[in-house]
Every structure is written in structure tokens, then in C-alpha cells.
Design a protein around this motif. Structure first.
Motif, PDB file in Angstrom:
ATOM      1  N   GLU A 219       0.834  -1.205   0.000  1.00  0.00           N
ATOM      2  CA  GLU A 219       0.000   0.000   0.000  1.00  0.00           C
ATOM      3  C   GLU A 219       0.869   1.255   0.000  1.00  0.00           C
ATOM      4  N   LEU A 220       2.000   1.177   0.682  1.00  0.00           N
ATOM      5  CA  LEU A 220       2.935   2.303   0.711  1.00  0.00           C
ATOM      6  C   LEU A 220       3.455   2.605  -0.691  1.00  0.00           C
ATOM      7  N   ILE A 221       3.803   1.567  -1.432  1.00  0.00           N
ATOM      8  CA  ILE A 221       4.292   1.730  -2.806  1.00  0.00           C
ATOM      9  C   ILE A 221       3.227   2.384  -3.678  1.00  0.00           C
ATOM     10  N   VAL A 222       2.005   1.867  -3.577  1.00  0.00           N
ATOM     11  CA  VAL A 222       0.921   2.408  -4.404  1.00  0.00           C
ATOM     12  C   VAL A 222       0.660   3.868  -4.070  1.00  0.00           C
ATOM     13  N   GLU A 223       0.651   4.190  -2.775  1.00  0.00           N
ATOM     14  CA  GLU A 223       0.412   5.571  -2.348  1.00  0.00           C
ATOM     15  C   GLU A 223       1.480   6.502  -2.939  1.00  0.00           C
ATOM     16  N   GLY A 224       2.734   6.045  -2.922  1.00  0.00           N
ATOM     17  CA  GLY A 224       3.816   6.860  -3.467  1.00  0.00           C
ATOM     18  C   GLY A 224       3.716   7.038  -4.967  1.00  0.00           C
ATOM     19  N   ILE A 228       3.218  10.412  -7.259  1.00  0.00           N
ATOM     20  CA  ILE A 228       4.118  10.774  -8.369  1.00  0.00           C
ATOM     21  C   ILE A 228       3.292  11.054  -9.624  1.00  0.00           C
ATOM     22  N   GLY A 229       2.288  10.204  -9.865  1.00  0.00           N
ATOM     23  CA  GLY A 229       1.427  10.391 -11.034  1.00  0.00           C
ATOM     24  C   GLY A 229       0.697  11.717 -11.002  1.00  0.00           C
ATOM     25  N   HIS A 230       0.370  12.198  -9.803  1.00  0.00           N
ATOM     26  CA  HIS A 230      -0.298  13.498  -9.660  1.00  0.00           C
ATOM     27  C   HIS A 230       0.699  14.652  -9.734  1.00  0.00           C
ATOM     28  N   GLY A 231       1.993  14.347  -9.809  1.00  0.00           N
ATOM     29  CA  GLY A 231       3.015  15.380  -9.915  1.00  0.00           C
ATOM     30  C   GLY A 231       3.274  16.130  -8.631  1.00  0.00           C
ATOM     31  N   GLU A 232       3.075  15.492  -7.491  1.00  0.00           N
ATOM     32  CA  GLU A 232       3.273  16.176  -6.217  1.00  0.00           C
ATOM     33  C   GLU A 232       4.755  16.379  -5.918  1.00  0.00           C
ATOM     34  N   ASN A 233       5.027  17.356  -5.098  1.00  0.00           N
ATOM     35  CA  ASN A 233       6.399  17.666  -4.697  1.00  0.00           C
ATOM     36  C   ASN A 233       7.000  16.502  -3.912  1.00  0.00           C
ATOM     37  N   PRO A 234       8.268  16.143  -4.176  1.00  0.00           N
ATOM     38  CA  PRO A 234       8.897  15.024  -3.451  1.00  0.00           C
ATOM     39  C   PRO A 234       8.845  15.158  -1.934  1.00  0.00           C
ATOM     40  N   ARG A 235       8.976  16.380  -1.422  1.00  0.00           N
ATOM     41  CA  ARG A 235       8.931  16.564   0.028  1.00  0.00           C
ATOM     42  C   ARG A 235       7.547  16.260   0.583  1.00  0.00           C
ATOM     43  N   ILE A 236       6.530  16.675  -0.159  1.00  0.00           N
ATOM     44  CA  ILE A 236       5.155  16.381   0.269  1.00  0.00           C
ATOM     45  C   ILE A 236       4.909  14.880   0.240  1.00  0.00           C
ATOM     46  N   ILE A 237       5.426  14.239  -0.803  1.00  0.00           N
ATOM     47  CA  ILE A 237       5.271  12.781  -0.914  1.00  0.00           C
ATOM     48  C   ILE A 237       5.943  12.086   0.262  1.00  0.00           C
ATOM     49  N   GLU A 238       7.147  12.549   0.597  1.00  0.00           N
ATOM     50  CA  GLU A 238       7.867  11.940   1.718  1.00  0.00           C
ATOM     51  C   GLU A 238       7.069  12.072   3.021  1.00  0.00           C
ATOM     52  N   ASN A 239       6.542  13.266   3.268  1.00  0.00           N
ATOM     53  CA  ASN A 239       5.759  13.481   4.491  1.00  0.00           C
ATOM     54  C   ASN A 239       4.509  12.606   4.505  1.00  0.00           C
ATOM     55  N   ARG A 240       3.890  12.486   3.334  1.00  0.00           N
ATOM     56  CA  ARG A 240       2.688  11.651   3.259  1.00  0.00           C
ATOM     57  C   ARG A 240       3.007  10.193   3.538  1.00  0.00           C
ATOM     58  N   LEU A 241       4.092   9.703   2.956  1.00  0.00           N
ATOM     59  CA  LEU A 241       4.456   8.296   3.146  1.00  0.00           C
ATOM     60  C   LEU A 241       4.845   8.016   4.594  1.00  0.00           C
ATOM     61  N   ARG A 242       5.535   8.954   5.205  1.00  0.00           N
ATOM     62  CA  ARG A 242       5.911   8.749   6.626  1.00  0.00           C
ATOM     63  C   ARG A 242       4.671   8.780   7.518  1.00  0.00           C
ATOM     64  N   GLY A 243       3.712   9.634   7.173  1.00  0.00           N
ATOM     65  CA  GLY A 243       2.458   9.637   7.916  1.00  0.00           C
ATOM     66  C   GLY A 243       1.680   8.354   7.716  1.00  0.00           C
ATOM     67  N   PHE A 244       1.671   7.872   6.476  1.00  0.00           N
ATOM     68  CA  PHE A 244       1.002   6.611   6.151  1.00  0.00           C
ATOM     69  C   PHE A 244       1.642   5.460   6.923  1.00  0.00           C
ATOM     70  N   LEU A 245       2.968   5.481   6.990  1.00  0.00           N
ATOM     71  CA  LEU A 245       3.704   4.436   7.687  1.00  0.00           C
ATOM     72  C   LEU A 245       3.410   4.479   9.193  1.00  0.00           C
ATOM     73  N   ALA A 246       3.327   5.686   9.741  1.00  0.00           N
ATOM     74  CA  ALA A 246       3.042   5.817  11.174  1.00  0.00           C
ATOM     75  C   ALA A 246       1.652   5.281  11.514  1.00  0.00           C
ATOM     76  N   MET A 247       0.709   5.423  10.598  1.00  0.00           N
ATOM     77  CA  MET A 247      -0.647   4.905  10.826  1.00  0.00           C
ATOM     78  C   MET A 247      -0.676   3.392  10.907  1.00  0.00           C
ATOM     79  N   HIS A 248       0.273   2.725  10.235  1.00  0.00           N
ATOM     80  CA  HIS A 248       0.278   1.264  10.164  1.00  0.00           C
ATOM     81  C   HIS A 248       1.273   0.623  11.129  1.00  0.00           C
ATOM     82  N   ASP A 249       1.946   1.409  11.934  1.00  0.00           N
ATOM     83  CA  ASP A 249       2.891   0.859  12.901  1.00  0.00           C
ATOM     84  C   ASP A 249       2.132   0.251  14.088  1.00  0.00           C
TER      85      ASP A 249
END
Length: 249
Positions: A219-224, A228-249
Motif C-alpha cells: 500500500e505504501l508503494i501504491v500511495e507513493g 508521483i502520477g499526480h506530480g506532487e512535490n517530493p517533500r510532500i510525498i515523503e511526508n505523506r508516506l511517513r504519515g502513512f507508515l506511522a498509521m500502520h505501525d
């Protein structure tokens, strides 16, 4: 190697043996081949009957995860996604084509290929979510054999106890055979309850947790990739993925 699993199994078995010794019983009386055959053989047969051959064999192979669990490097995955995002911003999605062949996981390879091919982000998400759902269902069906074994084993222990008591009743006139029959009766119950609660059910729960971690990684891969497909900023993507990861810890 998951050392805590080894320690747990040895500790559980040792607790029973030491407890038997402290009560003044003979440790050898805990080892009854007949009781073992009834409980383990009956449990394995019941599980095989309810499962497909593929589910049964996959579940057996997954048992090694208890001692050698798959490693999920979330940090590396996030770094990879950020690197792909930076490459896509500089050279477009086609610049990611060189990374497709580097993916050893077929799921990652397919998802990244769909992104390179210009698939709409939400279409990519829906397609890969179906794959994740099918994958999760298949894995859970395989881990369920251990949960089922935990349910059948105590019943097989009772069956072994009844068979032992039948043997006792048939030989009331021969005191020399009473001891073995009674031993099988009680040891079979120990084997059934002990194997269910010290092995089968804990194994099932541990495998469920590992499957959940495996699904979260996908799910983390798909979210990332969708980001990328939406053209989001890499920093925003990183923050989103870390938040996503924290939700699943």
C-alpha cells in the motif's frame, strides 16, 4: 533469525517439563508416541481436509517466517519512491522506465510499469488495490491453516483421551495394561491443549501480523506512485508516506 520465537518455544516446552519434574512426576511419561500420532496426525488430517493443496502447502512454507521473518525496509522504500519522484519531475514519467527492470518484486514492477505507461493515477490505484486485496486474501487463507490447527488439536486431544480410557476399560482384568492406557489418555490431552496454545495459535497470530506488514508495504508503494502520477512535490510525498507508515505501525 527471530531469536525471540526460538526462546518462546523452548521456554514453553521447558515450563511443562520442569513443572512435571517439580510435581515429582517422571519426565518420560510425557512422551507417548500413540498420543502424539492421534493428536498431530488427526489435526493435520482435519486441516488438510478443509484446505486446498495450494493453501496447505503455502501455509506450511510460511511457517519458516516464525524463525526467519521477511524483512520490510520501509526507509529504503520511501527513499526509492522519493528518488523516482525527483526523476519524474526532471525527466517525466518515461525517465522511470529504467527502474522497472530493477524491481525484484513483481508487484512493484507492475505498478511502476503502469505509471511509466501513463496510466491515470486513480486507475493505477484501483487496479493495484484489487491485486493487494487478492494477495491479502490468499495469504490469510494460507495462514488460517494454523489457526484451524489450534482449534482442532484440543478436540483431538480429547479424542485421544477417550481412546485411552476405552483401552483401560477393555483391560480392567489385566492391571499391567492399565498404566499405559491411562498415560495415553492424559498425555493426549496435554498434547492437544499444549500444541494449540503454545504452537499453532501463536504461529497463526504471528503470521497474520507479518502478512499485515507485507500488505502495508504494498500500500505504501501504491500511495507513493499515485502521488508521483499526480506530480506532487517530493517533500510532500515523503511526508505523506511517513504519515502513512506511522498509521500502520
Amino acid at each position: 533469525m527471530d531469536k525471540i520465537s526460538i526462546i518462546a518455544i523452548i521456554g514453553g516446552l521447558a515450563a511443562i517439563v520442569v513443572g512435571q519434574a517439580l510435581e515429582g512426576g517422571h519426565i518420560g511419561s510425557l512422551f507417548q508416541l500413540t498420543a502424539f500420532m492421534i493428536v498431530i496426525g488427526g489435526t493435520a488430517s482435519a486441516v488438510m481436509l478443509q484446505s486446498t493443496p495450494k493453501q496447505f502447502m503455502t501455509g506450511l512454507r510460511m511457517a519458516r517466517w516464525v524463525f526467519q521473518p521477511p524483512q520490510f525496509d520501509h526507509e529504503k522504500t520511501i527513499r526509492d519512491v522519493i528518488h523516482w519522484s525527483q526523476s519524474a519531475r526532471k525527466g517525466g514519467l518515461l525517465s522511470l522506465e529504467g527502474y522497472v527492470a530493477q524491481q525484484r518484486d513483481p508487484f512493484n514492477r507492475k505498478a511502476l510499469q503502469m505509471l511509466v505507461d501513463g496510466t491515470e493515477p486513480e486507475t493505477l490505484r484501483s487496479v493495484m488495490e484489487v491485486e493487494i486485496s487478492m494477495f491479502e486474501h490468499s495469504r490469510k487463507q494460507s495462514t488460517r491453516i494454523w489457526e484451524s490447527a489450534g482449534g482442532y488439536a484440543p478436540t483431538m486431544g480429547i479424542l485421544g483421551a477417550v481412546l485411552g480410557l476405552i483401552h483401560v476399560m477393555e483391560n480392567l482384568s489385566d492391571p499391567s495394561k492399565l498404566g499405559s492406557g491411562i498415560a495415553v489418555a492424559f498425555v493426549a490431552t496435554i498434547y492437544g491443549v499444549g500444541s494449540a496454545n503454545l504452537l499453532f495459535l501463536p504461529i497463526a497470530n504471528k503470521l497474520k501480523n507479518l502478512v499485515a506488514a507485507e500488505v502495508a508495504m504494498r500500500e505504501l508503494i501504491v500511495e507513493g506512485l499515485v502521488a508521483i502520477g499526480h506530480g506532487e512535490n517530493p517533500r510532500i510525498i515523503e511526508n505523506r508516506l511517513r504519515g502513512f507508515l506511522a498509521m500502520h505501525d
